[in-house]
Scaffold this active site. Structure first.
Site, PDB file in Angstrom:
ATOM      1  N   GLY A  46      73.312   5.931   4.471  1.00  0.00           N
ATOM      2  CA  GLY A  46      72.172   6.795   4.196  1.00  0.00           C
ATOM      3  C   GLY A  46      72.064   6.979   2.693  1.00  0.00           C
ATOM      4  O   GLY A  46      73.058   7.299   2.024  1.00  0.00           O
ATOM      5  N   ASP A 236      65.079   4.639   1.946  1.00  0.00           N
ATOM      6  CA  ASP A 236      66.139   4.260   1.019  1.00  0.00           C
ATOM      7  C   ASP A 236      65.610   4.009  -0.379  1.00  0.00           C
ATOM      8  O   ASP A 236      66.352   4.107  -1.351  1.00  0.00           O
ATOM      9  CB  ASP A 236      66.866   3.021   1.533  1.00  0.00           C
ATOM     10  CG  ASP A 236      67.820   3.355   2.662  1.00  0.00           C
ATOM     11  OD1 ASP A 236      69.041   3.386   2.399  1.00  0.00           O
ATOM     12  OD2 ASP A 236      67.362   3.605   3.786  1.00  0.00           O
TER      13      ASP A 236
END
Length: 338
Positions: A46, A236
């Site tokens: 993440g 991202d």
């Protein structure tokens, strides 16, 4: 609150996400090499969580260094920054955090080595604390977009596990659930590494949020049935024009959402925006081990000799994104983050 990245006084402790949902095991890291390996192998994953872990990796490099002057220490830090930066090329938070740590080191040239080490540790902790605060602010803002009785579809894991705590896309879900707005969360399993079924479903169980797991290929059908009110994912990297890189499969969901007239939202901290990249065409897409596609849970599902294309991310064009939710506000198309 789930805390996947924390400092326990002498080491960085990561919740090993490769072991979930079967085992909750923590992995201690006492060197930047261990942090880099944890990022590379998805022990921590993440974009925001990677950035936080990398910041502590730089702090650990400063502690490890045996240099007796600033130049020597900086040489060791640059080695660590280069090694940490090579782990995951798509997540911009990684490079943002590393550059922030580098700036602190350069600004501390004249304070002495021990004070410099303290400053680096304090900066890493500040990055962690700021991430949690940003996620909570993002969640509160995003919850205003969620209608009462909402049925929400999400992809991959953009929850507490993907951040320093609370979450981005799932932070919005958490905030909306706390206001009594959420009827159901549809959880995409998210092939090939199953971050949806392994991680998001685990978080939903922990938080007591009503949810149902679906295979990725079922998303179109539940949309067609009228069972989805909005889609929300994390990110991202976000280009200056709003094109967004996220876990592979996100682009397909955005196309499906547009076809079915369903709002498609992206939630991410402002640090995920990369104004140096004009469009998503310039985003480097990581390709991962073919074995992730040739099998599931360690069991082969394809011949070992079968060639594989395994991109970890895809890019969703800005025009398909209804709004981008950050801690600094909600932005709508056309986006201009330059």
């Amino acid at each position: 609150m789930i805390s996947p990245v924390r400092w326990d006084g002498s080491r960085l402790v990561l919740l090993d996400q490769t072991r979930l949902p079967v085992q909750e095991v923590e992995k201690p890291c006492i060197s930047w090499h261990e942090v880099a390996d944890a990022i590379r192998t998805l022990v921590v994953r993440g974009a925001p969580a990677i950035g936080v872990a990398a910041a502590f990796g730089v702090s650990l490099a400063a502690r490890e260094s045996r240099a007796d002057d600033w130049d020597g220490l900086m040489a060791d830090l640059e080695e660590a920054i280069k090694g940490l930066g090579a782990t995951r090329p798509t997540a911009v938070n990684l490079f943002w955090a590393l550059e922030r740590m580098r700036r602190v080191a350069h600004a501390s040239r004249r304070v002495g080595l021990d004070p410099l080490r303290r400053r680096l540790h304090e900066e890493a902790q500040a990055i962690l604390d700021e991430d949690v605060a940003a996620n909570r602010a993002m969640g509160a803002l995003g919850a205003t977009l969620v209608p009462d009785g909402a049925r929400i579809l999400t992809h991959c894991n953009a929850g507490a596990l993907a951040t320093a705590g609370y979450g981005t896309a799932l932070g919005v879900v958490r905030a909306a659930h706390a206001r009594g707005k959420v009827t159901l969360v549809w959880v995409d399993e998210t092939r090939p590494v199953m971050q949806g079924s392994r991680l998001t479903a685990w978080e939903m169980v922990r938080e007591g949020i009503p949810h149902r797991l679906i295979s990725d290929v079922a998303a179109a059908f539940v949309m067609k049935r009228g069972d989805v009110d909005l889609v929300i994912t994390g990110a991202d990297r976000i280009a200056a024009n709003g094109d967004t890189a996220n876990k592979i499969g996100t682009y397909g969901l955005a196309v499906l959402a547009r076809h079915h007239g369903i709002p498609f939202y992206v939630a991410g901290p402002f640090s995920t925006i990369d104004p140096s990249i004009a469009t998503g065409a310039a985003i480097v897409i990581e390709e991962r081990d073919p074995a992730e596609v040739r099998g599931v849970g360690g069991r082969p599902t394809a011949p070992a000799a079968t060639p594989v294309f395994n991109p970890a991310f895809d890019v969703t064009p800005a025009a398909l994104i209804t709004a981008i939710i950050t801690e600094r506000g909600i932005f709508r198309f056309p986006y201009d983050f330059a």
